[in-house]
Design a protein around this motif. Structure first.
Motif, PDB file in Angstrom:
ATOM      1  N   PRO A 314      -1.249 -22.704  18.348  1.00 32.28           N
ATOM      2  CA  PRO A 314      -1.602 -23.895  17.560  1.00 32.28           C
ATOM      3  C   PRO A 314      -1.560 -23.582  16.073  1.00 32.28           C
ATOM      4  O   PRO A 314      -1.535 -22.417  15.659  1.00 32.28           O
ATOM      5  CB  PRO A 314      -3.033 -24.215  18.015  1.00 32.28           C
ATOM      6  N   LEU A 315      -1.554 -24.635  15.260  1.00 30.68           N
ATOM      7  CA  LEU A 315      -1.604 -24.434  13.811  1.00 30.68           C
ATOM      8  C   LEU A 315      -2.888 -23.730  13.405  1.00 30.68           C
ATOM      9  O   LEU A 315      -2.905 -22.908  12.489  1.00 30.68           O
ATOM     10  CB  LEU A 315      -1.500 -25.768  13.078  1.00 30.68           C
ATOM     11  N   SER A 316      -3.988 -24.067  14.061  1.00 30.01           N
ATOM     12  CA  SER A 316      -5.270 -23.437  13.750  1.00 30.01           C
ATOM     13  C   SER A 316      -6.099 -23.334  15.022  1.00 30.01           C
ATOM     14  O   SER A 316      -5.990 -24.169  15.917  1.00 30.01           O
ATOM     15  CB  SER A 316      -6.026 -24.236  12.684  1.00 30.01           C
ATOM     16  N   VAL A 317      -6.910 -22.301  15.093  1.00 30.04           N
ATOM     17  CA  VAL A 317      -7.783 -22.082  16.243  1.00 30.04           C
ATOM     18  C   VAL A 317      -9.165 -21.696  15.743  1.00 30.04           C
ATOM     19  O   VAL A 317      -9.317 -20.772  14.929  1.00 30.04           O
ATOM     20  CB  VAL A 317      -7.261 -20.966  17.179  1.00 30.04           C
ATOM     21  N   SER A 318     -10.158 -22.415  16.205  1.00 30.31           N
ATOM     22  CA  SER A 318     -11.552 -22.072  15.938  1.00 30.31           C
ATOM     23  C   SER A 318     -12.348 -22.649  17.101  1.00 30.31           C
ATOM     24  O   SER A 318     -12.763 -23.806  17.069  1.00 30.31           O
ATOM     25  CB  SER A 318     -12.031 -22.653  14.607  1.00 30.31           C
ATOM     26  N   ALA A 319     -12.529 -21.856  18.130  1.00 32.55           N
ATOM     27  CA  ALA A 319     -13.103 -22.355  19.379  1.00 32.55           C
ATOM     28  C   ALA A 319     -14.357 -21.578  19.753  1.00 32.55           C
ATOM     29  O   ALA A 319     -14.532 -20.424  19.349  1.00 32.55           O
ATOM     30  CB  ALA A 319     -12.082 -22.244  20.516  1.00 32.55           C
ATOM     31  N   THR A 320     -15.220 -22.219  20.515  1.00 30.50           N
ATOM     32  CA  THR A 320     -16.451 -21.564  20.973  1.00 30.50           C
ATOM     33  C   THR A 320     -16.722 -21.905  22.434  1.00 30.50           C
ATOM     34  O   THR A 320     -16.298 -22.952  22.929  1.00 30.50           O
ATOM     35  CB  THR A 320     -17.653 -21.994  20.114  1.00 30.50           C
ATOM     36  N   LYS A 321     -17.442 -21.013  23.100  1.00 32.78           N
ATOM     37  CA  LYS A 321     -17.884 -21.233  24.482  1.00 32.78           C
ATOM     38  C   LYS A 321     -19.200 -21.990  24.544  1.00 32.78           C
ATOM     39  O   LYS A 321     -19.646 -22.374  25.628  1.00 32.78           O
ATOM     40  CB  LYS A 321     -18.069 -19.888  25.188  1.00 32.78           C
ATOM     41  N   THR A 322     -19.840 -22.168  23.403  1.00 37.29           N
ATOM     42  CA  THR A 322     -21.182 -22.750  23.373  1.00 37.29           C
ATOM     43  C   THR A 322     -21.113 -24.268  23.331  1.00 37.29           C
ATOM     44  O   THR A 322     -20.477 -24.845  22.445  1.00 37.29           O
ATOM     45  CB  THR A 322     -21.952 -22.243  22.143  1.00 37.29           C
ATOM     46  N   LEU A 323     -21.778 -24.907  24.267  1.00 38.15           N
ATOM     47  CA  LEU A 323     -21.801 -26.367  24.310  1.00 38.15           C
ATOM     48  C   LEU A 323     -22.764 -26.907  23.257  1.00 38.15           C
ATOM     49  O   LEU A 323     -23.925 -26.515  23.196  1.00 38.15           O
ATOM     50  CB  LEU A 323     -22.237 -26.849  25.696  1.00 38.15           C
ATOM     51  N   PHE A 324     -22.269 -27.799  22.429  1.00 36.62           N
ATOM     52  CA  PHE A 324     -23.138 -28.549  21.525  1.00 36.62           C
ATOM     53  C   PHE A 324     -22.470 -29.891  21.246  1.00 36.62           C
ATOM     54  O   PHE A 324     -21.272 -30.071  21.508  1.00 36.62           O
ATOM     55  CB  PHE A 324     -23.426 -27.757  20.241  1.00 36.62           C
ATOM     56  N   PRO A 325     -23.197 -30.887  20.744  1.00 35.06           N
ATOM     57  CA  PRO A 325     -22.671 -32.256  20.657  1.00 35.06           C
ATOM     58  C   PRO A 325     -21.728 -32.477  19.481  1.00 35.06           C
ATOM     59  O   PRO A 325     -22.104 -33.049  18.455  1.00 35.06           O
ATOM     60  CB  PRO A 325     -23.930 -33.103  20.522  1.00 35.06           C
ATOM     61  N   MET A 326     -20.495 -32.046  19.641  1.00 37.11           N
ATOM     62  CA  MET A 326     -19.477 -32.271  18.616  1.00 37.11           C
ATOM     63  C   MET A 326     -18.595 -33.441  19.035  1.00 37.11           C
ATOM     64  O   MET A 326     -18.126 -33.512  20.173  1.00 37.11           O
ATOM     65  CB  MET A 326     -18.620 -31.025  18.419  1.00 37.11           C
ATOM     66  N   PHE A 327     -18.354 -34.360  18.112  1.00 35.75           N
ATOM     67  CA  PHE A 327     -17.516 -35.525  18.360  1.00 35.75           C
ATOM     68  C   PHE A 327     -16.118 -35.285  17.804  1.00 35.75           C
ATOM     69  O   PHE A 327     -15.958 -34.634  16.771  1.00 35.75           O
ATOM     70  CB  PHE A 327     -18.121 -36.771  17.703  1.00 35.75           C
ATOM     71  N   GLY A 328     -15.102 -35.830  18.484  1.00 34.85           N
ATOM     72  CA  GLY A 328     -13.727 -35.685  18.033  1.00 34.85           C
ATOM     73  C   GLY A 328     -12.874 -36.846  18.504  1.00 34.85           C
ATOM     74  O   GLY A 328     -13.317 -37.695  19.285  1.00 34.85           O
ATOM     75  N   GLY A 329     -11.610 -36.862  18.068  1.00 33.67           N
ATOM     76  CA  GLY A 329     -10.737 -37.986  18.366  1.00 33.67           C
ATOM     77  C   GLY A 329      -9.874 -37.816  19.587  1.00 33.67           C
ATOM     78  O   GLY A 329      -9.353 -38.804  20.121  1.00 33.67           O
ATOM     79  N   SER A 330      -9.679 -36.589  20.066  1.00 37.38           N
ATOM     80  CA  SER A 330      -8.896 -36.347  21.278  1.00 37.38           C
ATOM     81  C   SER A 330      -9.226 -34.955  21.786  1.00 37.38           C
ATOM     82  O   SER A 330      -9.788 -34.131  21.054  1.00 37.38           O
ATOM     83  CB  SER A 330      -7.392 -36.467  20.999  1.00 37.38           C
ATOM     84  N   LYS A 331      -8.838 -34.685  23.020  1.00 34.28           N
ATOM     85  CA  LYS A 331      -9.089 -33.364  23.580  1.00 34.28           C
ATOM     86  C   LYS A 331      -8.255 -33.172  24.831  1.00 34.28           C
ATOM     87  O   LYS A 331      -7.747 -34.132  25.430  1.00 34.28           O
ATOM     88  CB  LYS A 331     -10.572 -33.187  23.906  1.00 34.28           C
ATOM     89  N   LEU A 332      -8.109 -31.913  25.221  1.00 29.57           N
ATOM     90  CA  LEU A 332      -7.504 -31.582  26.502  1.00 29.57           C
ATOM     91  C   LEU A 332      -8.537 -31.780  27.604  1.00 29.57           C
ATOM     92  O   LEU A 332      -9.739 -31.908  27.343  1.00 29.57           O
ATOM     93  CB  LEU A 332      -7.014 -30.135  26.497  1.00 29.57           C
ATOM     94  N   ALA A 333      -8.081 -31.771  28.848  1.00 34.71           N
ATOM     95  CA  ALA A 333      -8.987 -32.016  29.974  1.00 34.71           C
ATOM     96  C   ALA A 333     -10.132 -31.017  30.027  1.00 34.71           C
ATOM     97  O   ALA A 333     -11.210 -31.332  30.520  1.00 34.71           O
ATOM     98  CB  ALA A 333      -8.200 -31.985  31.289  1.00 34.71           C
ATOM     99  N   VAL A 334      -9.931 -29.810  29.505  1.00 30.52           N
ATOM    100  CA  VAL A 334     -10.944 -28.759  29.614  1.00 30.52           C
ATOM    101  C   VAL A 334     -11.905 -28.728  28.435  1.00 30.52           C
ATOM    102  O   VAL A 334     -12.903 -27.995  28.477  1.00 30.52           O
ATOM    103  CB  VAL A 334     -10.281 -27.372  29.748  1.00 30.52           C
ATOM    104  N   ASN A 335     -11.609 -29.480  27.392  1.00 30.16           N
ATOM    105  CA  ASN A 335     -12.470 -29.425  26.204  1.00 30.16           C
ATOM    106  C   ASN A 335     -13.724 -30.258  26.385  1.00 30.16           C
ATOM    107  O   ASN A 335     -13.764 -31.172  27.206  1.00 30.16           O
ATOM    108  CB  ASN A 335     -11.705 -29.892  24.967  1.00 30.16           C
TER     109      ASN A 335
END
Length: 629
Positions: A314-335
């Motif tokens: 990807p152009l950029s990667v900044s991912a975490t395993k920790t669940l917290f309430p982040m909102f976004g506009g799209s995602k893959l099935a696993v996100n």
């Protein structure tokens, strides 16, 4: 359509054990394709009398699915509350009456299924401490705050500003809350499947409806961020990963028995990718997508790790395993982000929407395919571009390349010819390239080179692709067929395509807020992310020697446009966001188990249904009032 507990959880029952045993051979075999070979076709319609084209069966099935969905429409708050309890297994949230009134004022179509994505996204949070949810939200750097009916933000990021405008249109109906936002194209949360499965299981065990007389019907006021009682709650540390090989991050969101978890990891992308139809079997029938939702889940499609740029780099990667309430506009099935309508949909920019030409009559359009775009999908380089989806799609629409491949003069470097199982007339005549060239106008406007200083060109892909000028959306709408191909994430043009009088042909792995409202083959044409069905789709509609089905294409295009103008308006985004944020405020409240709206059960909007009487009379398991979340 109700979501399963985890989008891919049921795949363990769909994927034959034999497929897992042979997957090493499949993924490490010779470059090429067996896409749609005869042994890889499922034929459930065999023996049904006069043979119709597989797509005709899919269209018939879509008509029935849509009719069934719309038959469940609610017209009164009593009906809406009953449908909520039946499907969700809880009382509606406080403020549900105001939400329903708002929806009616906006002339919204109210079908409980339309909000399935909300409950899929929020369900795991019911197993987390409410104080943790609240602190995680206000402790994030990019957020929107709502206090006393006013939304605000300290961020000047353009996406935040757009989301703030959208939320601001319903701020007066919202309780206090903090909303953490993902400003990146790429999603950032990938909690291991095992952890999400446990959380959803615990949330389900705690699901209940208390006696109507004991329900808490009001939200509480919140202190300023950092000043509430949750400030001393110790939240899990977030470790942000930057591994550019995103497949290694993404696949942990799949079940442990899935092919994505079990298959060898591909690291060599400097070759012609292997395209295997066997991975598509669970979501396709006779070579065409028959389960659109499943087609967007990569957990059973481990070959996509070398066919989608997001998994390669990807152009950029900044991912975490920790669940917290982040909102976004799209995602893959696993996100695990919580989906909002994407900013470009709310902003309705002309470059995405093309409203000026959206109403061109079908009869005045060219019998042709148009696609213009940038070579995005991730960071393409000299040793990986062959694995990028947009590069593959553009090459597959180059008539000269197809002809050279047909004549065995030059093997394709990033795609494969369709096998004979599709029965393409032009291919049988050795004229596939000539036929494709007669209707396809698919080109890049920028090769997005991985080497700086190249402009719109690129020294390692120049020999494979021409670059042309951009084309306004209004001009693109002069063509009947509009393929929609993922870029760095979802395609921001999709809503514009749906609102037009042209026919969208959609290939994607990305989930959006509106997915439960649309029915594939009724409102748009679905396409597998390998694109092996592309030529078959176009032969069905355009035909060869006057054998096309222009009227069928027109019907889907017009019905998609009509439906989008009913359920994908800005007003519908407002209704969705209000419903979402009421639910989010409840799951963030320590009293959430007792909170709800029960005005219909206490006589305010009385109903006499058996399920409602059951809930009013006692507390406990939902019984016949429970549904699948």
């Amino acid at each position: 359509m109700a979501f399963p507990r985890r989008p891919s959880a049921f795949l363990r029952y769909l994927i034959p054990a034999a497929l897992i045993l042979c997957v090493f051979y499949v993924l490490t075999g010779q470059p090429g394709s067996d896409f749609a070979s005869p042994q890889n076709f499922r034929r459930p319609w065999a023996g049904l009398g006069a043979q119709k084209h597989p797509i005709e069966y899919l269209i018939d099935s879509a008509e029935k699915e849509f009719a069934n969905k719309i038959s469940r429409q609610s017209h009164t708050i009593a009906e809406a509350a009953a449908a909520y309890r039946q499907r969700r297994g809880r009382h509606p949230p406080p403020g549900f009456d105001k939400w329903f009134k708002f929806a009616q004022e906006k002339n919204a179509v109210i079908v409980e299924d339309f909000w399935d994505q909300i409950y899929h996204d929020l369900e795991p949070f019911w197993a987390l401490e409410a104080q943790r949810i609240r602190k995680d939200a206000w402790d994030f750097e990019m957020r929107i705050e709502v206090r006393d009916g006013k939304a605000s933000s300290g961020s000047d990021w353009f996406w935040t500003k757009i989301w703030l405008k959208m939320i601001g249109t319903v701020e007066g109906l919202l309780p206090d809350m903090d909303i953490a936002l993902n400003a990146m194209d790429e999603p950032r949360l990938v909690v291991p499947w095992e952890e999400i499965d446990e959380l959803v299981g615990r949330a389900g065990q705690d699901k209940r409806m208390v006696r109507a007389e004991e329900v808490v019907t009001e939200f509480e006021k919140l202190a300023k961020p950092g000043e509430g009682p949750e400030k001393d709650f110790e939240t899990p540390k977030k470790v942000w990963e930057g591994n550019k090989h995103y497949w290694l991050i993404a696949r942990r969101g799949c079940p442990p028995t899935s092919l994505a978890r079990q298959s060898p990891v591909i690291t060599d992308f400097n070759r012609t990718p292997l395209i295997k139809s066997s991975f598509a079997l669970p979501h396709m029938t006779e070579g065409y997508v028959s389960n659109y939702t499943l087609s967007t889940d990569f957990c059973h499609q481990s070959d996509l790790q070398a066919l989608e740029g997001v998994f390669v780099e990807p152009l950029s990667v900044s991912a975490t395993k920790t669940l917290f309430p982040m909102f976004g506009g799209s995602k893959l099935a696993v996100n695990n982000e919580i989906l909002l309508p994407a900013p470009m949909y709310w902003n309705e920019e002309e470059r995405f929407m093309g409203s000026q030409g959206a109403d061109i009559p079908w009869e005045e359009k060219e019998d042709a395919v148009i696609w213009r775009g940038v070579a995005t999908g991730g960071k393409n380089k000299e040793d990986n571009w062959r694995s990028f989806q947009r590069h593959r799609f553009v090459a597959m629409n180059n008539g000269s390349k197809i002809t050279l491949a047909e004549q065995r003069q030059l093997e394709p470097v990033n795609f494969a010819l369709p096998p004979k199982a599709y029965g393409l007339k032009a291919q049988k005549r050795g004229k596939l390239g000539e036929w494709v060239a007669s209707w396809s106008n698919v080109q890049f406007i920028d090769l997005m080179c991985g080497i700086k200083g190249q402009g719109v060109r690129c020294n390692y892909t120049d020999q494979h692709f021409e670059v042309t000028k951009g084309m306004p959306m209004a001009e693109q709408f002069r063509n009947k067929y509009l393929p929609d191909i993922d870029g760095n994430s979802f395609s921001g043009r999709y809503l514009g395509f749906l609102r037009s009088t042209s026919l969208p042909i959609k290939a994607t792995l990305w989930r959006e807020w509106h997915d439960s409202r649309l029915v594939a083959w009724k409102h748009f044409v679905p396409m597998d992310s390998r694109f092996g069905d592309w030529y078959g789709i176009m032969e069905f509609f355009l035909g060869v020697d006057g054998t096309g089905r222009d009227e069928v294409a027109r019907k889907i295009a017009m019905e998609g446009k009509e439906w989008a103008e009913r359920v994908l308006r800005k007003e519908d985004m407002q209704v969705y966001v209000l419903r979402l944020l009421l639910e989010y405020a409840r799951v963030s409240d320590p009293r959430r188990g007792e909170m709800g709206w029960v005005g219909d059960l206490l006589g305010g909007e009385g109903t006499k249904g058996r399920d409602n009487e059951l809930v009013k009379d006692g507390e406990g398991e939902v019984g016949s009032a429970a549904g699948e979340a």
